[in-house]
Design an enzyme around this catalytic site. Sequence first.
Site, PDB file in Angstrom:
ATOM      1  N   ASP A 163       0.912  -1.321   0.033  1.00  0.00           N
ATOM      2  CA  ASP A 163       0.000  -0.015  -0.084  1.00  0.00           C
ATOM      3  C   ASP A 163       0.893   1.027   0.092  1.00  0.00           C
ATOM      4  O   ASP A 163       1.662   1.301   0.863  1.00  0.00           O
ATOM      5  CB  ASP A 163      -0.722   0.069   1.244  1.00  0.00           C
ATOM      6  CG  ASP A 163      -1.910   1.318   1.557  1.00  0.00           C
ATOM      7  OD1 ASP A 163      -1.598   2.229   0.475  1.00  0.00           O
ATOM      8  OD2 ASP A 163      -2.805   1.110   2.284  1.00  0.00           O
TER       9      ASP A 163
ATOM     10  N   TYR B 222      -6.168  15.989  -9.762  1.00  0.00           N
ATOM     11  CA  TYR B 222      -5.277  14.996 -10.415  1.00  0.00           C
ATOM     12  C   TYR B 222      -4.366  15.813 -11.208  1.00  0.00           C
ATOM     13  O   TYR B 222      -3.157  15.250 -11.341  1.00  0.00           O
ATOM     14  CB  TYR B 222      -6.379  14.395 -11.379  1.00  0.00           C
ATOM     15  CG  TYR B 222      -5.777  13.135 -12.362  1.00  0.00           C
ATOM     16  CD1 TYR B 222      -5.416  12.286 -11.513  1.00  0.00           C
ATOM     17  CD2 TYR B 222      -5.436  13.310 -13.632  1.00  0.00           C
ATOM     18  CE1 TYR B 222      -4.944  10.956 -12.210  1.00  0.00           C
ATOM     19  CE2 TYR B 222      -5.045  12.560 -14.063  1.00  0.00           C
ATOM     20  CZ  TYR B 222      -4.553  11.071 -13.556  1.00  0.00           C
ATOM     21  OH  TYR B 222      -4.048  10.026 -14.443  1.00  0.00           O
TER      22      TYR B 222
ATOM     23  N   LYS C  70      -0.221  15.184 -11.024  1.00  0.00           N
ATOM     24  CA  LYS C  70       0.643  14.725 -11.949  1.00  0.00           C
ATOM     25  C   LYS C  70       1.700  15.736 -12.424  1.00  0.00           C
ATOM     26  O   LYS C  70       2.860  15.142 -12.894  1.00  0.00           O
ATOM     27  CB  LYS C  70      -0.272  14.218 -13.217  1.00  0.00           C
ATOM     28  CG  LYS C  70      -1.330  13.000 -12.949  1.00  0.00           C
ATOM     29  CD  LYS C  70      -0.263  11.949 -12.422  1.00  0.00           C
ATOM     30  CE  LYS C  70      -1.164  10.339 -12.499  1.00  0.00           C
ATOM     31  NZ  LYS C  70      -0.354   9.261 -12.074  1.00  0.00           N
TER      32      LYS C  70
ATOM     33  N   THR D  43      -9.909   1.887 -18.131  1.00  0.00           N
ATOM     34  CA  THR D  43      -9.733   1.476 -16.991  1.00  0.00           C
ATOM     35  C   THR D  43     -10.628   1.663 -16.023  1.00  0.00           C
ATOM     36  O   THR D  43     -11.491   2.603 -16.264  1.00  0.00           O
ATOM     37  CB  THR D  43      -8.212   1.822 -16.339  1.00  0.00           C
ATOM     38  OG1 THR D  43      -8.288   3.310 -16.153  1.00  0.00           O
ATOM     39  CG2 THR D  43      -7.028   1.926 -17.360  1.00  0.00           C
TER      40      THR D  43
END
Length: 230
Positions: free
Chosen positions: A50, A153, A157, A188
């Site tokens: 994890d 997000y 990145k 995905t």
Amino acid sequence: MVSVALVTGATRGIGLATARLLTERGVTAIAGARDEAAAERLGLPYVRLDVTDPAGVRAAAGWIEREYGRLDILVNNAGILLPDGPPSQATAEQARHVYETNVFGVIEVTNAMLPLLRRSPAGRVVNVSSERGSIGRALDRRHPLWPMLNLTYGSSKAALNMITVSYAKELWDTPIKVNAVDPGWVKTDINHGAGIKTPEEGAAPIVAMALLGPDGPTAAFVQDEGFIPF
């Protein structure tokens, strides 16, 4: 000598496809994942991992050291995405949640595995990033990314891209190469199957950078079409 790779988030999607493609190329690909039952069904070596649990990350590094003595390839693939709307509607709590996996987890895993990568004759670190982390692309009004405003997000990145460059600079005069890869818009679970590429197609540039030769780049951000501006 058979190369040894660790792929985080490897029980599904791009991570699983990456591990399988590496295996097809003769690499011992270890699936690092939280879900032990899912990992056992893959037919791959498995280590519980994890990325948000520092003690667990250190334990995984210890297991790899005992089992293999070194690590040749690290693929930091584990990542999450939360729909947060425009920046004015995003919350700091959402950002912390995304950053725990997409940013802090990468640092935790990379630092834990780096002593093992230093034992490799040609260590490779591949950070699975996204074109949405490219500041150059985000500011291009002609680019399809212009309308996208997902703060948590995209910024995670962008941070990952700087992390990539930072490690590459520290390791510049070593055999270890550190690069970021945008796998593209892949079908995905993270996007509920809305992509246009298969996981195998998305994994292809990741595997290419994982198996990079000595003359290949470091501190690069790439996709199938070539280099991306950071």
